[in-house]
Design a protein around this motif. Structure first.
Motif, PDB file in Angstrom:
ATOM      1  N   MET A  43       0.850  -1.181   0.000  1.00  0.00           N
ATOM      2  CA  MET A  43       0.000   0.000   0.000  1.00  0.00           C
ATOM      3  C   MET A  43       0.890   1.236   0.000  1.00  0.00           C
ATOM      4  O   MET A  43       1.669   1.441   0.926  1.00  0.00           O
ATOM      5  CB  MET A  43      -0.895   0.014   1.241  1.00  0.00           C
ATOM      6  N   TRP A  62      -5.346  -2.364   7.946  1.00  0.00           N
ATOM      7  CA  TRP A  62      -5.163  -2.933   6.618  1.00  0.00           C
ATOM      8  C   TRP A  62      -5.708  -4.349   6.633  1.00  0.00           C
ATOM      9  O   TRP A  62      -5.435  -5.121   7.549  1.00  0.00           O
ATOM     10  CB  TRP A  62      -3.687  -3.013   6.233  1.00  0.00           C
ATOM     11  N   ALA A  75      -4.746  -5.236  -0.922  1.00  0.00           N
ATOM     12  CA  ALA A  75      -4.987  -4.713   0.416  1.00  0.00           C
ATOM     13  C   ALA A  75      -6.012  -3.589   0.383  1.00  0.00           C
ATOM     14  O   ALA A  75      -6.121  -2.859  -0.598  1.00  0.00           O
ATOM     15  CB  ALA A  75      -3.685  -4.197   1.010  1.00  0.00           C
ATOM     16  N   MET A  77      -6.926  -0.340   2.943  1.00  0.00           N
ATOM     17  CA  MET A  77      -6.513   0.437   4.103  1.00  0.00           C
ATOM     18  C   MET A  77      -7.652   1.365   4.502  1.00  0.00           C
ATOM     19  O   MET A  77      -8.295   1.959   3.639  1.00  0.00           O
ATOM     20  CB  MET A  77      -5.275   1.277   3.763  1.00  0.00           C
ATOM     21  N   GLN A  87     -10.317   5.623   2.957  1.00  0.00           N
ATOM     22  CA  GLN A  87      -9.889   4.268   2.629  1.00  0.00           C
ATOM     23  C   GLN A  87      -9.259   4.278   1.253  1.00  0.00           C
ATOM     24  O   GLN A  87      -9.489   5.174   0.452  1.00  0.00           O
ATOM     25  CB  GLN A  87     -11.038   3.279   2.705  1.00  0.00           C
TER      26      GLN A  87
END
Length: 126
Positions: A43, A62, A75, A77, A87
């Protein structure tokens, strides 16, 4: 950076990672945090605070999927402070080996402020 060395986790296992973070006042600027697994960026760093000249505290999570046949991990977040939330999604390749370390990395927009990360937790999911 905040890093955790782990007992080896199979690449097929999803991960759930959490941390707290803080920004100090000193300039009208934001801070960014991102995620690396086994040294590979999963990320990219995302801005997780406002750009106001104020102290801020936040929480980030995450959710990282198990590696696919090509070693890719996707992923999600999520983050929140009193004033900001958001996000983002990301992917990393070459992650078809046992997971042995997780790193939260960051940067600041202005050298007059600082970023701190604490309470890093890493969980493997069934």
């Amino acid at each position: 950076e905040a890093a955790a060395s782990l007992r080896p986790i199979p690449p097929s296992k999803p991960l759930y990672i959490t941390c707290n973070y803080r920004k100090t006042a000193g300039a009208p600027a934001g801070v960014y945090i991102g995620l690396k697994v086994n040294g590979i960026t999963v990320m990219d760093a995302q801005r997780v605070t406002s750009t106001r000249d104020q102290d801020e505290y936040g929480f980030a999570t995450w959710e990282v999927g198990g590696a696919d046949a090509y070693g890719g991990r996707t992923a999600i977040m999520r983050w929140a402070t009193k004033d900001e939330k958001g996000q983002a999604g990301g992917t990393g390749r070459g992650l078809n080996k046992m997971v042995t370390d997780v790193t939260i990395y960051g940067r600041v927009d202005d050298a007059r402020i600082t970023l701190g990360v604490s309470q890093l937790n890493v969980y493997s999911l069934p």
